[in-house]
Design an enzyme around this catalytic site. Structure first.
Site, short mmCIF file in Angstrom:
data_model
loop_
_atom_site.label_atom_id
_atom_site.label_comp_id
_atom_site.label_asym_id
_atom_site.label_seq_id
_atom_site.Cartn_x
_atom_site.Cartn_y
_atom_site.Cartn_z
N ARG A 5 31.92 29.96 142.13
CA ARG A 5 32.06 29.38 143.38
C ARG A 5 31.42 29.98 144.50
O ARG A 5 31.17 29.63 145.50
CB ARG A 5 33.92 29.58 143.48
CG ARG A 5 34.14 31.08 143.65
CD ARG A 5 35.66 31.17 142.93
NE ARG A 5 35.74 31.32 141.82
CZ ARG A 5 36.88 31.06 140.86
NH1 ARG A 5 38.13 31.34 141.84
NH2 ARG A 5 37.11 31.29 139.72
N LYS A 44 32.24 40.47 130.99
CA LYS A 44 32.92 39.39 130.01
C LYS A 44 33.19 39.98 128.55
O LYS A 44 32.19 40.94 128.18
CB LYS A 44 32.15 37.97 129.80
CG LYS A 44 32.30 37.04 130.92
CD LYS A 44 31.43 35.79 130.32
CE LYS A 44 31.55 34.73 131.68
NZ LYS A 44 32.96 34.12 132.01
N1 BES Z 1 31.15 30.36 133.75
C1 BES Z 1 32.48 30.73 133.66
C2 BES Z 1 33.47 29.67 133.28
C3 BES Z 1 33.19 29.23 131.98
C4 BES Z 1 33.86 29.69 130.85
C5 BES Z 1 32.16 28.14 131.59
C6 BES Z 1 34.01 29.09 129.48
C7 BES Z 1 32.13 27.89 130.36
C8 BES Z 1 32.86 28.28 129.18
C9 BES Z 1 32.95 31.14 135.29
O1 BES Z 1 32.05 31.84 135.86
C10 BES Z 1 34.02 32.29 134.96
O2 BES Z 1 33.73 33.31 134.35
N2 BES Z 1 35.18 32.03 135.58
C11 BES Z 1 36.30 32.94 135.30
C12 BES Z 1 37.06 32.93 136.58
C13 BES Z 1 38.05 33.96 136.64
C14 BES Z 1 37.38 35.71 136.84
C15 BES Z 1 38.72 33.89 138.00
C16 BES Z 1 37.31 32.50 134.12
O3 BES Z 1 37.43 31.13 133.94
O4 BES Z 1 38.00 33.32 133.39
MN MN Z 2 31.77 33.85 135.50
#
Ligand code: BES
Ligand code: MN
Ligand code: ZN
Length: 502
Positions: free
Chosen positions: A352, A278
């Site tokens: 997931r 990230k």
């Molecule tokens: N934990 C994150 C989602 C999230 C984002 C929670 C902001 C709380 C606040 C999740 O694991 C994630 O990173 N999801 C990605 C999925 C993508 C890579 C398909 C996302 O939402 O960008």
């Molecule tokens: Mn994630």
């Protein structure tokens, strides 16, 4: 001793159903008023005691009764308390459990800004028992902040909280609910260095021991034996070993049979994104990525404390998503516990994968239905904003029940579509499925579509709480941080309609 227990002791909360508000020996007395509703009920009784000051302030426009408005009247004549706080409830016809929860929390947060001995709250005769409980829960939550590591606390829980004109059993139930929410919030608010999979499992064990809930904790060896290949892959980049916690509560009259509900929570104690790292700004706040697991722990703890006549399970998949030398890679193909092969397209779509195996584990218990909560996608926040949880289901009837419960608790939720044509988006050329959709569009739905592959035909509802689980900014009723969202709705769902059950 469990923190759940010690938390309950932070403020001694007592009911004094017959003590008169004017004579209560408290530092502060909290009274509630609806818009234009100064003339009747509990607030009118207090107004008479203080010689009509409240009515005069209302006439002057100083008190409007708007939701969460707090007006302090210091050293009022005619009552023993030195501080009278008049808290707005908004329009009479809009008053519900959520309004009372937030108003009481706002009052408690305001007064908890400094150390106080005794604070008294005055209930109103027009509130239902369930509404009283949510007000008590709100007051319990509002006096606790997110300042876990501050030497100079921003909030100090009251020495004693007294509830006037409220039945003692309702006050007790409200405390249990508030304690459950505070448990969830505290686990979310702890630093990831302190709240890693093993630490979470220890907290859960302490809670289980205190409340008499059966608990089983699977370590990495057991997880490997159980073929939890998806969950284990996510945890490989971390020096912290994973855990799967399963708790089973069987209420009075529920000794035999299968669980009525299996609660499943995403417990990523820190989400760096893994090798699909990230950016710095998005990583801030990722200690909240175990909020789904904390929600389910708070929920089952509350259900047990209330001794509800149900048989429920809570399963939490706990990992840290890191970039260590053994980290899982993009292009890897994982085999989930149910045998489905998954091609990894993005290591940041880890929730997931953790849920895939956790959902399959609870399926083995043959629950009547499954509900999972997860901070799963940023896309859900794009769709619904910060304050609304997204719902996704394979069974409209059980989703409708959850919507009804959330509406009754006053927590906003919104159902998202699960049209068949999204199914092809999680297909992979290499494996059975892949862990992302085609591009970012509809990302909350494609994530739910992925999960759907792991619940079979069990009625299932997925709650994406990425938005409401964690507040970056304070609200009138909270300092921000973990919110404990959905605990009230899930407990409401389990309790059913107020007339059927208490
Ligand atoms: N934990 C994150 C989602 C999230 C984002 C929670 C902001 C709380 C606040 C999740 O694991 C994630 O990173 N999801 C990605 C999925 C993508 C890579 C398909 C996302 O939402 O960008
Ligand atoms: Mn994630
Ligand atoms: Zn995540």
């Amino acid at each position: 001793m469990s923190e759940f227990a010690s938390q309950a002791k932070t403020s001694r909360i007592v009911a004094e159903p017959s003590l008169q508000p004017e004579s209560v020996e408290a530092e502060a007395l909290v009274v509630f008023a609806t818009e234009g509703g100064i003339g009747a009920g509990a607030v009118a009784q207090v107004d008479a005691a203080v010689g009509g000051v409240i009515a005069r302030l209302a006439a002057a426009g100083e008190i409007s009764g708007k939701a969460c408005e707090c007006v302090s009247i210091l050293a009022p004549a005619g009552i023993a308390a030195g501080h009278l706080l008049v808290v707005g409830l908004g329009k009479r016809e809009e008053l519900d459990q959520g309004v009372l929860y937030r108003a009481a929390a706002t009052a408690a947060k305001t007064l908890a800004a400094r150390k106080r001995g005794t604070v008294a709250f005055l209930s109103d005769g027009s509130w239902s028992t369930r509404q009283i409980e949510h007000a008590v829960a709100g007051a319990t939550v509002g006096m606790v902040g997110q300042d876990l590591y501050r030497k100079e606390k921003k909030r100090t829980a009251f020495g004693t909280t007294i509830w006037l004109a409220a039945p003692a059993d309702a006050v007790e139930r409200g405390c249990h609910l508030g304690d459950g929410i505070n448990l969830t919030r505290r686990l979310v608010n702890l630093a990831p260095e302190d709240m890693y999979p093993q630490a979470f499992a220890e907290e859960a064990s302490a809670v289980a021991g205190h409340l008499g809930i059966d608990i089983e904790v699977w370590d990495e060896t057991r997880l490997a034996k159980e073929n939890c290949g998806a969950l284990l892959a996510v945890s490989r980049g971390s020096s912290r070993p994973p855990r799967l916690v399963m708790m089973r509560y069987r209420g009075p009259g529920r000794r035999d049979g299968k669980p009525e509900i299996a609660f499943v929570g995403k417990g990523v104690t820190f989400d760096s994104g893994g090798l699909s790292l990230k950016p710095a700004d998005s990583m801030m706040g990722m200690k909240c990525d175990m909020a789904g697991a904390a929600t389910m722990l708070g929920t089952i703890a509350t259900i047990a404390a209330l001794k509800l006549p149900v048989d429920v399970v809570a399963a939490m998949g706990l990992v840290e998503n890191m970039t260590g030398p053994a980290a899982y890679k993009v292009g890897d193909v994982l085999t989930a516990r149910n045998g489905v092969t998954i091609e990894v397209h993005n290591t940041d779509a880890e929730g997931r994968l953790v849920l895939a195996d956790t959902l399959d584990v609870v399926r083995g218990l043959e629950p009547a239905r499954i509900i999972d909560a997860a901070t799963l996608t940023g896309a859900c926040m794009v769709a619904l904003g910060h304050d609304v949880a997204g719902l996704f289901t394979n069974d409209q009837a059980s989703c409708d029940q959850l919507v009804t419960a959330a509406q009754s608790a006053g927590e906003p939720v919104w159902q998202m579509p699960m049209f068949r044509h999204y199914d092809s988006q999680v297909e992979s050329d290499v494996a059975d499925i892949k862990n992302v959709g085609d591009g970012r569009w509809g990302g909350a739905i494609t994530a739910a579509k992925f999960l759907e592959r792991f619940v079979g035909d069990t009625p299932w509802t997925h709650i994406d709480i990425a938005g409401p689980a964690f507040a970056d900014k304070p609200k009138p009723w909270s300092d921000g941080g973990g919110t404990g969202v959905m605990v009230r709705s899930l407990v409401e769902l389990v309790r059913g309609h107020p007339e059927e059950n208490t």
